[in-house]
Design an enzyme around this catalytic site. Structure first.
Site, PDB file in Angstrom:
ATOM      1  N   GLU A 233       0.712  -1.205  -0.225  1.00 24.63           N
ATOM      2  CA  GLU A 233       0.071   0.036   0.077  1.00 24.63           C
ATOM      3  C   GLU A 233       0.815   1.286  -0.141  1.00 24.63           C
ATOM      4  OE1 GLU A 233       0.535  -2.238   2.458  1.00 24.63           O
ATOM      5  OE2 GLU A 233       0.342  -1.431   4.457  1.00 24.63           O
ATOM      6  N   HIS A 257      -8.231  -3.929  -1.277  1.00 26.21           N
ATOM      7  CA  HIS A 257      -7.216  -4.344  -0.031  1.00 26.21           C
ATOM      8  C   HIS A 257      -6.201  -3.029   0.173  1.00 26.21           C
ATOM      9  CE1 HIS A 257      -5.399  -6.322   3.575  1.00 26.21           C
ATOM     10  NE2 HIS A 257      -4.389  -5.948   2.938  1.00 26.21           N
ATOM     11  N   GLU A 258      -5.636  -2.963  -0.853  1.00 26.17           N
ATOM     12  CA  GLU A 258      -4.464  -1.733  -0.748  1.00 26.17           C
ATOM     13  C   GLU A 258      -5.186  -0.460  -0.880  1.00 26.17           C
ATOM     14  OE1 GLU A 258      -2.039  -3.107   0.095  1.00 26.17           O
ATOM     15  OE2 GLU A 258      -2.277  -5.057  -0.648  1.00 26.17           O
ATOM     16  N   HIS A 261      -6.121   0.379   2.849  1.00 26.55           N
ATOM     17  CA  HIS A 261      -4.975   0.931   3.637  1.00 26.55           C
ATOM     18  C   HIS A 261      -4.868   2.214   3.395  1.00 26.55           C
ATOM     19  CE1 HIS A 261      -2.867  -2.551   5.295  1.00 26.55           C
ATOM     20  NE2 HIS A 261      -2.990  -3.198   4.211  1.00 26.55           N
ATOM     21  N   GLU A 280      -3.941  -4.519   9.493  1.00 30.12           N
ATOM     22  CA  GLU A 280      -4.464  -5.446   8.515  1.00 30.12           C
ATOM     23  C   GLU A 280      -5.812  -5.946   8.718  1.00 30.12           C
ATOM     24  OE1 GLU A 280      -2.895  -5.791   5.790  1.00 30.12           O
ATOM     25  OE2 GLU A 280      -0.870  -5.105   6.200  1.00 30.12           O
ATOM     26  N   ASP A 337       9.310 -10.156   9.929  1.00 35.07           N
ATOM     27  CA  ASP A 337       9.079 -11.111   8.713  1.00 35.07           C
ATOM     28  C   ASP A 337       8.991 -12.402   9.033  1.00 35.07           C
ATOM     29  OD1 ASP A 337       9.090  -8.717   7.014  1.00 35.07           O
ATOM     30  OD2 ASP A 337      11.470  -9.076   6.520  1.00 35.07           O
ATOM     31  N   TYR A 345      -4.410 -10.659   9.955  1.00 37.30           N
ATOM     32  CA  TYR A 345      -5.382 -10.482   8.764  1.00 37.30           C
ATOM     33  C   TYR A 345      -6.828 -11.023   9.361  1.00 37.30           C
ATOM     34  CZ  TYR A 345      -1.606  -9.100   5.656  1.00 37.30           C
ATOM     35  OH  TYR A 345      -0.531  -8.681   5.147  1.00 37.30           O
TER      36      TYR A 345
HETATM   37  N1  BES Z   1       1.079  -4.178   3.668  1.00 43.63           N
HETATM   38  C1  BES Z   1       0.888  -5.809   3.317  1.00 43.63           C
HETATM   39  C2  BES Z   1       2.061  -6.385   2.655  1.00 43.63           C
HETATM   40  C3  BES Z   1       3.072  -6.598   3.577  1.00 43.63           C
HETATM   41  C4  BES Z   1       2.930  -6.673   5.064  1.00 43.63           C
HETATM   42  C5  BES Z   1       4.498  -6.224   3.497  1.00 43.63           C
HETATM   43  C6  BES Z   1       4.052  -6.807   5.984  1.00 43.63           C
HETATM   44  C7  BES Z   1       5.637  -6.364   4.186  1.00 43.63           C
HETATM   45  C8  BES Z   1       5.238  -6.550   5.472  1.00 43.63           C
HETATM   46  C9  BES Z   1      -0.162  -5.602   2.250  1.00 43.63           C
HETATM   47  O1  BES Z   1      -1.108  -4.900   2.520  1.00 43.63           O
HETATM   48  C10 BES Z   1      -0.817  -6.853   2.069  1.00 43.63           C
HETATM   49  O2  BES Z   1      -1.639  -7.315   3.020  1.00 43.63           O
HETATM   50  N2  BES Z   1      -0.708  -7.809   1.273  1.00 43.63           N
HETATM   51  C11 BES Z   1      -1.498  -8.934   1.004  1.00 43.63           C
HETATM   52  C12 BES Z   1      -2.731  -8.770   0.094  1.00 43.63           C
HETATM   53  C13 BES Z   1      -4.107  -9.444   0.466  1.00 43.63           C
HETATM   54  C14 BES Z   1      -4.094  -9.564   1.957  1.00 43.63           C
HETATM   55  C15 BES Z   1      -5.004  -9.028  -0.161  1.00 43.63           C
HETATM   56  C16 BES Z   1      -0.543 -10.085   0.327  1.00 43.63           C
HETATM   57  O3  BES Z   1       0.587  -9.500  -0.290  1.00 43.63           O
HETATM   58  O4  BES Z   1      -0.810 -11.095   0.435  1.00 43.63           O
HETATM   59 ZN    ZN Z   2      -2.769  -5.348   3.910  1.00 49.38          ZN
END
Ligand code: BES
Ligand code: ZN
Length: 439
Positions: A233, A257-258, A261, A280, A337, A345
């Site tokens: 996002e 989703h994005e 955010h 999330e 990470d 989520y």
């Molecule tokens: N912000 C996250 C991705 C992220 C989280 C990157 C933690 C680094 C550390 C992004 O908004 C996200 O949640 N992406 C999901 C998409 C989905 C839940 C629709 C993904 O990439 O799986």
């Molecule tokens: Zn997210």
């Protein structure tokens, strides 16, 4: 790259986060400053301590200039040779800072507890385009090198540094909405424009649900296949994986989703990564509300049920005693990470969906969400702030709220203490179809 931002300095020295950076020179208000690296931590990097060359008077501003270089192995950056791109002619670079990789690009206070605005100038070869998580201010020839161009960016809304992002490549764009361009290498840009055409409808729906969109532009960028997430996002410029290009818009929930955010995460931000579910969980909730508006309430329940299944799978894999399956885990000496999973989520979403049902349904609950965003916009908060606000918003329903098993929801590993109610219409239709196939 030149990047300007302001740090809040409280003492005669300032510690900044770094990771695999070389630092050549530091000045404060133009005066040389002493600096020293601390001990390297296994995943946090190396603290950089800067000593102010003079005593700060109350209210005095200190401009810190740091001359530095990032490493080719920076954990925030992926560098591609021309052969590794779709077009095969030009190199490519992109960044990914969340959760704690911004420090591997430049020295900073790498915590979501601190917010900053930024202005940046990026010099790149003329054939390439640079984009950032900011509004595009302009471009001009590089006065120091006629083969290069300078792009200028400003992000005037305060953001946590994990939202700073940069991409450089042979990028093209197509306009797909009044505030939306889609950016990609030439080979993918038309397919991308088709795939993400629902963006403006989703933005309008999100504004109706959560309040005004404050970021100006909402662009989308399609990255090479090694982009490590579905979407990210980055403000003004969502990054997405090219695997969303299914040809039938069937993965557009990632865009919802994005987009979501832009309110939950980018305006209201988790103060530490232990409260990541605030980012999330609320974002998945909004994502599914957008899906509900566009494709119906049964579809929203179908997505919600899929989320519950996903949570069950994750907890089966991680183990139901595993402390990272807590909604608010203890991350002391844990790399965010490594703790990353669908728990924040989907356990986060399940809590909000359960509360929605407990407190009077979707129309009532969206009132809370909008007020929550308004209350905490531009701030970084912890779960206790969220809970206090929930109790004050629903002050007439405190009896109902007191029936919630908060301790299990927040502090117990494994599945949540209660399962929300799901409309089964679409799920049953799937089961019926599979039965017909079997027969
Ligand atoms: N912000 C996250 C991705 C992220 C989280 C990157 C933690 C680094 C550390 C992004 O908004 C996200 O949640 N992406 C999901 C998409 C989905 C839940 C629709 C993904 O990439 O799986
Ligand atoms: Zn997210």
């Amino acid at each position: 790259m030149t990047l300007f931002n302001k740090y809040l300095i409280l003492t005669s020295s300032q510690v900044l986060d770094t990771k695999d950076l070389q630092v050549f020179k530091v000045t404060v208000n133009g005066q040389d400053a002493k600096f020293v690296f601390g001990e390297k931590h296994s995943f946090k990097g190396t603290p950089l301590e800067i000593t102010l060359p003079f005593e700060l008077r109350r209210g005095q501003e200190a401009v810190v200039e740091i001359s530095f270089e990032s490493s080719p192995n920076s954990s925030a950056l992926q560098w591609f040779s021309p052969e590794q791109t779709s077009g095969k002619k030009h190199p490519f670079l992109f960044s990914q800072c969340q959760a704690t990789h911004c420090r591997a690009i430049f020295p900073c206070q790498d915590t979501p507890a601190v917010k900053l605005t930024y202005y940046a100038e990026i010099s790149v070869p003329k054939e390439l385009v640079a984009l950032m998580s900011a509004n595009r201010d302009g471009e001009m020839p590089d006065p120091d090198d006629s083969s290069r161009k300078i792009y200028q960016f400003s992000q005037n809304v305060p953001i946590p540094c994990y939202l700073i992002a940069l991409v450089v490549g042979a990028l093209e764009s197509r306009k797909i909405g009044p505030r939306t361009l889609v950016w990609a290498e030439k080979e993918l840009v038309d397919k991308s424009a088709y795939e993400f055409a629902e963006a403006e409808a989703m933005l309008k729906t999100a504004e109706d649900l959560a309040g005004p969109y404050v970021w100006g532009q909402y662009d989308l960028l399609v990255l090479p296949p090694s982009f490590p997430y579905g979407g990210m996002e980055n403000p003004c410029l969502t990054f997405v994986t090219p695997t969303l290009l299914a040809g039938d818009r069937s993965l557009s929930n990632v865009i919802a989703h994005e987009i979501s955010h832009s309110w939950t995460g980018n305006l209201v931000t988790n103060k530490t990564w232990e409260h990541f579910w605030l980012n999330e969980g609320h974002t998945v909730y909004l994502e599914r509300r957008i899906g509900g508006r566009l494709f119906g309430e049964q579809f929203r329940h179908f997505q919600a049920l899929g989320g519950w299944r996903e949570l069950q799978n994750t907890i089966n894999t991680l183990g139901d005693k595993n402390p990272v399956t807590n909604l608010t885990p203890n991350l002391e000496e844990v790399d965010p990470d490594v703790a990353y999973s669908s728990v924040p989520y989907e356990k986060g979403f399940a809590l909000l969906f359960y509360l929605e049902q407990l407190l009077g349904g979707p129309d009532v609950f969206i009132g809370f969400l909008k007020a929550y965003v308004q209350q905490f916009a531009y701030k970084s908060i912890v779960t206790e702030d969220w809970k206090k606000f929930l109790y004050s918003y629903f002050k007439d329903k405190v009896d109902v709220l007191n029936k919630v098993d908060w301790n299990s929801w927040f502090h117990a590993p494994g599945m949540p203490p209660v399962k929300p109610t799901y409309d089964m219409t679409l799920a049953n239709a799937c089961v019926d179809l599979s039965q017909r196939w079997i027969k």
